[in-house]
Motif scaffolding. Structure first.
Motif, PDB file in Angstrom:
ATOM      1  N   UNK A 127      61.806  21.937  -8.829  1.00  0.00           N
ATOM      2  CA  UNK A 127      60.807  20.868  -8.788  1.00  0.00           C
ATOM      3  C   UNK A 127      59.396  21.433  -8.763  1.00  0.00           C
ATOM      4  N   UNK A 128      59.223  22.589  -8.115  1.00  0.00           N
ATOM      5  CA  UNK A 128      57.887  23.118  -7.872  1.00  0.00           C
ATOM      6  C   UNK A 128      57.253  23.814  -9.076  1.00  0.00           C
ATOM      7  N   UNK A 129      58.077  24.456  -9.917  1.00  0.00           N
ATOM      8  CA  UNK A 129      57.530  25.355 -10.937  1.00  0.00           C
ATOM      9  C   UNK A 129      57.738  24.843 -12.354  1.00  0.00           C
ATOM     10  N   UNK A 130      56.719  25.061 -13.192  1.00  0.00           N
ATOM     11  CA  UNK A 130      56.792  24.602 -14.589  1.00  0.00           C
ATOM     12  C   UNK A 130      56.033  25.606 -15.449  1.00  0.00           C
ATOM     13  N   UNK A 131      56.635  26.766 -15.745  1.00  0.00           N
ATOM     14  CA  UNK A 131      55.940  27.781 -16.544  1.00  0.00           C
ATOM     15  C   UNK A 131      55.874  27.421 -18.027  1.00  0.00           C
ATOM     16  N   UNK A 132      54.798  27.866 -18.677  1.00  0.00           N
ATOM     17  CA  UNK A 132      54.583  27.665 -20.110  1.00  0.00           C
ATOM     18  C   UNK A 132      54.611  29.035 -20.775  1.00  0.00           C
ATOM     19  N   UNK A 133      55.437  29.168 -21.796  1.00  0.00           N
ATOM     20  CA  UNK A 133      55.640  30.448 -22.469  1.00  0.00           C
ATOM     21  C   UNK A 133      55.050  30.413 -23.862  1.00  0.00           C
ATOM     22  N   UNK A 134      54.235  31.431 -24.189  1.00  0.00           N
ATOM     23  CA  UNK A 134      53.757  31.659 -25.541  1.00  0.00           C
ATOM     24  C   UNK A 134      54.486  32.877 -26.069  1.00  0.00           C
ATOM     25  N   UNK A 135      55.254  32.722 -27.134  1.00  0.00           N
ATOM     26  CA  UNK A 135      56.090  33.821 -27.609  1.00  0.00           C
ATOM     27  C   UNK A 135      55.346  34.764 -28.559  1.00  0.00           C
ATOM     28  N   UNK A 136      54.638  34.235 -29.510  1.00  0.00           N
ATOM     29  CA  UNK A 136      53.899  35.043 -30.491  1.00  0.00           C
ATOM     30  C   UNK A 136      52.492  34.458 -30.581  1.00  0.00           C
ATOM     31  N   UNK A 137      51.603  34.987 -29.774  1.00  0.00           N
ATOM     32  CA  UNK A 137      50.274  34.395 -29.661  1.00  0.00           C
ATOM     33  C   UNK A 137      49.528  34.422 -31.002  1.00  0.00           C
ATOM     34  N   UNK A 138      48.837  33.326 -31.275  1.00  0.00           N
ATOM     35  CA  UNK A 138      48.038  33.187 -32.489  1.00  0.00           C
ATOM     36  C   UNK A 138      46.626  32.754 -32.100  1.00  0.00           C
ATOM     37  N   UNK A 139      45.625  33.067 -32.927  1.00  0.00           N
ATOM     38  CA  UNK A 139      44.245  32.657 -32.598  1.00  0.00           C
ATOM     39  C   UNK A 139      44.109  31.159 -32.352  1.00  0.00           C
TER      40      UNK A 139
END
Lengths: 111, 114
Positions: free
Chosen positions: B71-83
């Motif tokens: 309930x507490x955590x909600x991470x956001x993942x960027x796999x292949x960063x783009x400009x």
């Protein structure tokens, strides 16, 4: 996707002046919220309006919800430098699981 | 009260790198959200979650992934960063999406992809 249009996009006024900013939609709002965002921070809720024609006051800020619930306005009386910020309207539609934000009005109050 | 906490505050990535933006809230809120805000613009919803184990796409989900194991955590993942992912990212939470329920926002993560 809901489309919320805010106007003006930018507003720069002198301390002590009055101003009004607007939030309009092509759809009927279920409810509408106004947030203020200061630089480097997240938005903070100012008010929620639910009923068509509703008027709410928060010190020098007056919020109005249109009778048809498709528009809203925020009026600031005697603006102060502390009112400077980005003003965002946001709405959620019945049955939706999220909040849609407008493009914002960036207000600068010059001392 | 801590409210909604985001880390890091600032980050610079090179194109193609990956990273995770962390978000945690201590208000026992069911709903959590990730927004991005581009210069001079409002907020665009990336992903949201209505409870642990349940996530859904928002307006601009491409290039991102999320998970909600607690309930507490909600991470956001960027796999292949783009400009195009250069932006300020805000995490928010709410108890529900009832018509008068307010969102609590974190202070944001400013991300630059070079």
């Amino acid at each position: 996707t809901q489309l919320l249009e805010q106007s003006p996009q930018f507003l720069s006024i002198q301390e002590g002046e009055n101003l009004t900013v607007y939030c309009n939609s092509s759809s009927v709002f279920s409810s509408l919220q106004w947030y203020r965002q200061e630089p480097g921070e997240g938005p903070v809720l100012l008010v929620t309006v639910v009923t068509g024609g509703e008027v709410k006051k928060l010190k020098r800020l007056t919020f109005q919800f249109g009778d048809a619930r498709k528009d809203s306005s925020l009026h600031i009386t005697a603006a102060q430098p502390g009112d400077t910020g980005l003003y965002l309207c946001a709405e959620t539609s019945t049955g939706a699981n999220n909040l849609f934000f407008g493009t914002g009005t960036r207000l600068t109050v010059i001392p | 009260n801590a409210g909604v906490t985001q880390t890091p505050k600032f980050r610079i990535l090179k194109i193609g790198q990956s990273m995770t933006l962390q978000c945690t809230q201590d208000m026992n809120h069911n709903y959590m959200y990730w927004y991005r805000q581009d210069p001079g613009m409002g907020l665009k919803l990336i992903y949201y979650s209505v409870g642990a184990g349940i996530t859904d796409k928002g307006e601009v989900p491409n290039g991102y992934n999320v998970s909600r194991s607690t309930t507490e955590d909600f991470p956001l993942r960027l796999e292949l960063a783009a400009p195009s992912q250069t932006s300020v990212y805000f995490c928010a939470s709410s108890y529900s999406v009832a018509t008068n329920e307010k969102l609590f926002f974190g202070s944001g993560t400013q991300l630059s992809v070079l």
